[in-house]
Design a protein around this motif. Sequence first.
Motif, mmCIF file in Angstrom:
data_model
loop_
_atom_site.group_PDB
_atom_site.id
_atom_site.type_symbol
_atom_site.label_atom_id
_atom_site.label_comp_id
_atom_site.label_asym_id
_atom_site.label_seq_id
_atom_site.Cartn_x
_atom_site.Cartn_y
_atom_site.Cartn_z
ATOM 1 N N VAL A 159 0.522 -0.890 0.042
ATOM 2 C CA VAL A 159 -0.078 0.568 0.061
ATOM 3 C C VAL A 159 0.776 0.993 -0.256
ATOM 4 C CG1 VAL A 159 -1.394 1.572 1.426
ATOM 5 C CG2 VAL A 159 -1.768 -1.512 0.947
ATOM 6 N N ILE A 160 2.270 0.952 0.920
ATOM 7 C CA ILE A 160 3.073 2.796 1.425
ATOM 8 C C ILE A 160 4.501 2.504 1.108
ATOM 9 C CG2 ILE A 160 2.631 2.822 3.456
ATOM 10 C CD1 ILE A 160 1.998 5.954 2.912
ATOM 11 N N ARG A 161 4.792 2.485 0.821
ATOM 12 C CA ARG A 161 6.535 2.302 0.751
ATOM 13 C C ARG A 161 7.323 3.987 1.412
ATOM 14 N NH1 ARG A 161 10.367 2.849 -4.724
ATOM 15 N NH2 ARG A 161 8.146 3.155 -5.592
ATOM 16 N N TRP A 162 7.962 3.602 2.220
ATOM 17 C CA TRP A 162 8.901 5.008 2.815
ATOM 18 C C TRP A 162 10.065 4.730 2.329
ATOM 19 C CZ3 TRP A 162 6.047 7.989 5.823
ATOM 20 C CH2 TRP A 162 4.734 7.613 6.379
ATOM 21 N N VAL A 163 10.083 6.235 1.570
ATOM 22 C CA VAL A 163 11.654 6.302 0.967
ATOM 23 C C VAL A 163 12.687 7.134 1.985
ATOM 24 C CG1 VAL A 163 13.342 6.743 -1.205
ATOM 25 C CG2 VAL A 163 10.705 5.663 -0.999
ATOM 26 N N GLY A 164 13.968 7.020 2.331
ATOM 27 C CA GLY A 164 14.644 7.311 2.598
ATOM 28 C C GLY A 164 14.742 7.702 4.452
ATOM 29 N N ASP A 223 11.144 5.892 7.805
ATOM 30 C CA ASP A 223 10.473 5.562 7.501
ATOM 31 C C ASP A 223 8.768 6.139 8.262
ATOM 32 O OD1 ASP A 223 10.481 5.789 10.460
ATOM 33 O OD2 ASP A 223 10.489 3.815 10.574
ATOM 34 N N GLN A 224 8.034 5.549 8.786
ATOM 35 C CA GLN A 224 6.766 6.653 9.428
ATOM 36 C C GLN A 224 7.268 7.132 10.331
ATOM 37 O OE1 GLN A 224 5.101 3.256 9.308
ATOM 38 N NE2 GLN A 224 4.658 3.312 11.413
ATOM 39 N N PHE A 225 8.622 7.077 10.741
ATOM 40 C CA PHE A 225 8.760 8.189 11.636
ATOM 41 C C PHE A 225 9.774 8.950 12.056
ATOM 42 C CE2 PHE A 225 7.232 3.387 13.659
ATOM 43 C CZ PHE A 225 6.233 3.966 14.163
ATOM 44 N N THR A 226 10.276 9.024 10.521
ATOM 45 C CA THR A 226 11.307 9.860 10.164
ATOM 46 C C THR A 226 10.801 10.779 9.687
ATOM 47 O OG1 THR A 226 12.990 7.753 9.576
ATOM 48 C CG2 THR A 226 13.284 9.733 8.206
ATOM 49 N N TRP A 227 10.714 12.078 10.136
ATOM 50 C CA TRP A 227 10.647 13.230 10.139
ATOM 51 C C TRP A 227 11.613 14.766 9.850
ATOM 52 C CZ3 TRP A 227 7.050 13.276 7.319
ATOM 53 C CH2 TRP A 227 5.876 12.406 6.586
ATOM 54 N N THR A 228 12.804 14.850 10.391
ATOM 55 C CA THR A 228 13.836 15.706 10.716
ATOM 56 C C THR A 228 14.918 15.134 9.843
ATOM 57 O OG1 THR A 228 14.536 14.284 12.120
ATOM 58 C CG2 THR A 228 12.928 16.310 12.878
ATOM 59 N N LEU A 229 15.702 16.119 9.516
ATOM 60 C CA LEU A 229 17.328 15.461 8.645
ATOM 61 C C LEU A 229 18.012 14.739 10.083
ATOM 62 C CD1 LEU A 229 17.126 18.390 6.705
ATOM 63 C CD2 LEU A 229 16.805 15.903 5.720
ATOM 64 N N GLN A 230 17.687 14.855 10.926
ATOM 65 C CA GLN A 230 19.261 14.949 12.428
ATOM 66 C C GLN A 230 19.392 12.743 11.625
ATOM 67 O OE1 GLN A 230 17.336 17.485 13.668
ATOM 68 N NE2 GLN A 230 18.264 18.523 14.048
ATOM 69 N N HIS A 231 17.488 12.203 11.667
ATOM 70 C CA HIS A 231 17.622 10.989 11.346
ATOM 71 C C HIS A 231 18.216 10.780 10.416
ATOM 72 C CE1 HIS A 231 13.922 11.014 13.723
ATOM 73 N NE2 HIS A 231 14.392 10.105 13.825
ATOM 74 N N LEU A 232 19.062 10.852 8.506
ATOM 75 C CA LEU A 232 19.352 10.955 8.442
ATOM 76 C C LEU A 232 21.309 11.152 8.799
ATOM 77 C CD1 LEU A 232 17.224 12.827 5.192
ATOM 78 C CD2 LEU A 232 17.357 10.004 5.819
ATOM 79 N N LEU A 233 21.152 11.043 9.432
ATOM 80 C CA LEU A 233 23.096 11.623 9.464
ATOM 81 C C LEU A 233 23.353 10.898 9.730
ATOM 82 C CD1 LEU A 233 23.086 15.034 11.220
ATOM 83 C CD2 LEU A 233 23.709 14.265 9.040
#
Length: 81
Positions: A64-69, A71-81
């Motif tokens: 139904v849904i694909r989360w790229v970069g 998941d549903q809990f990732t909403w800030t750029l700090q999560h990507l560091l």
Amino acid sequence: MTERDSPHISAPRFVVLPVQPGSPPFRLVEVGGEVAGTARSVVDVIEIAQQLGVRHLDLEDPDVIRWVGGDQFTWTLQHLL
């Protein structure tokens, strides 16, 4: 191998793209391959789905849904560091 024996591959209707810089950061939401809106939280994703007539969006169903970069809990750029 028959079609029944082959692995199931589907393209989910909803795709939430990676976090983009902004104030606040946001994620683009594609529905059926078209940008349907921006989301700053998972609530926004649910609201976009409801505006399209989807009453219940299973946020964990990859069919139904694909989360790229993230998941549903990732909403800030700090999560990507």
